[in-house]
Design an enzyme around this catalytic site. Sequence first.
Site, PDB file in Angstrom:
ATOM      1  N   HIS A 148     -29.205  -6.913  29.758  1.00 58.50           N
ATOM      2  CA  HIS A 148     -28.804  -6.152  30.940  1.00 58.50           C
ATOM      3  C   HIS A 148     -28.349  -7.095  32.047  1.00 58.50           C
ATOM      4  CE1 HIS A 148     -32.822  -5.926  33.436  1.00 58.50           C
ATOM      5  NE2 HIS A 148     -32.531  -7.156  33.106  1.00 58.50           N
ATOM      6  N   GLU A 203     -41.841  -5.033  30.676  1.00 63.84           N
ATOM      7  CA  GLU A 203     -40.649  -5.875  30.710  1.00 63.84           C
ATOM      8  C   GLU A 203     -41.028  -7.315  30.381  1.00 63.84           C
ATOM      9  OE1 GLU A 203     -36.996  -5.985  33.772  1.00 63.84           O
ATOM     10  OE2 GLU A 203     -38.821  -6.908  34.521  1.00 63.84           O
ATOM     11  N   ASP A 257     -32.054  -0.834  21.228  1.00 60.38           N
ATOM     12  CA  ASP A 257     -32.438  -2.076  20.561  1.00 60.38           C
ATOM     13  C   ASP A 257     -31.204  -2.895  20.180  1.00 60.38           C
ATOM     14  OD1 ASP A 257     -34.209  -3.962  19.475  1.00 60.38           O
ATOM     15  OD2 ASP A 257     -33.984  -3.102  17.469  1.00 60.38           O
ATOM     16  N   HIS A 258     -31.187  -4.157  20.610  1.00 64.66           N
ATOM     17  CA  HIS A 258     -30.043  -5.054  20.402  1.00 64.66           C
ATOM     18  C   HIS A 258     -28.761  -4.485  21.008  1.00 64.66           C
ATOM     19  CE1 HIS A 258     -32.963  -6.965  17.855  1.00 64.66           C
ATOM     20  NE2 HIS A 258     -32.208  -8.022  17.812  1.00 64.66           N
ATOM     21  N   CYS A 281     -32.177 -11.654  37.200  1.00 60.92           N
ATOM     22  CA  CYS A 281     -31.719 -10.474  36.449  1.00 60.92           C
ATOM     23  C   CYS A 281     -30.305 -10.067  36.848  1.00 60.92           C
ATOM     24  CB  CYS A 281     -32.693  -9.303  36.618  1.00 60.92           C
ATOM     25  SG  CYS A 281     -34.100  -9.404  35.474  1.00 60.92           S
ATOM     26  N   HIS A 306     -28.427 -11.258  30.239  1.00 61.47           N
ATOM     27  CA  HIS A 306     -29.601 -11.947  29.680  1.00 61.47           C
ATOM     28  C   HIS A 306     -30.418 -10.860  29.015  1.00 61.47           C
ATOM     29  CE1 HIS A 306     -30.994 -10.195  33.370  1.00 61.47           C
ATOM     30  NE2 HIS A 306     -32.195 -10.153  32.824  1.00 61.47           N
ATOM     31  N   HIS A 309     -34.272  -9.129  27.509  1.00 58.89           N
ATOM     32  CA  HIS A 309     -35.728  -8.986  27.589  1.00 58.89           C
ATOM     33  C   HIS A 309     -36.231  -8.416  26.267  1.00 58.89           C
ATOM     34  CE1 HIS A 309     -36.154  -9.500  31.989  1.00 58.89           C
ATOM     35  NE2 HIS A 309     -34.975  -8.904  32.061  1.00 58.89           N
TER      36      HIS A 309
HETATM   37 NI    NI Z   1     -33.649  -8.850  33.529  1.00 64.21          NI
END
Ligand code: NI
Length: 135
Positions: free
Chosen positions: A14, A124, A79-80, A33, A39, A41
Amino acid sequence: MLYLTRRETFAAAHRLFKDGLNDEENFELFGKCSNPNWHGHNYTLEVVVAGNVNPETGFVLDLKQLKEIILENVISKVDHKNLNLDTDFMKGLNPTSENIIVAIWNQLKDKIPAGKLYAVKLYETENNYFEYRGE
Ligand code: NI
């Protein structure tokens, strides 16, 4: 009332940003972020259902069924994936954990076949988690 929890994990990319702010201003507001090139998580999601035990089955809700509902409506879409670009139920939302968890609640709230959705929890990182119970 009995509470059961299904845990799932997903990895997603995200970027947090506000339109109209430049990269430096976004960094001021959102820190790392807001990295322009994304990047990731590793998220952990917990879905809590509240209900009474069905005397026919001894279950509140078949956990296999709950797992499939979560996979179909949430995990397969995140997911992914890139939460800003790929996830239909996140369109137009800044993918903070707060916005993600409310969107996941809305994905699931009408799809629980027995008992009712009680809480959604989103981790997170090991140290930050969010919990939403609707309203
Ligand atoms: Ni982030």
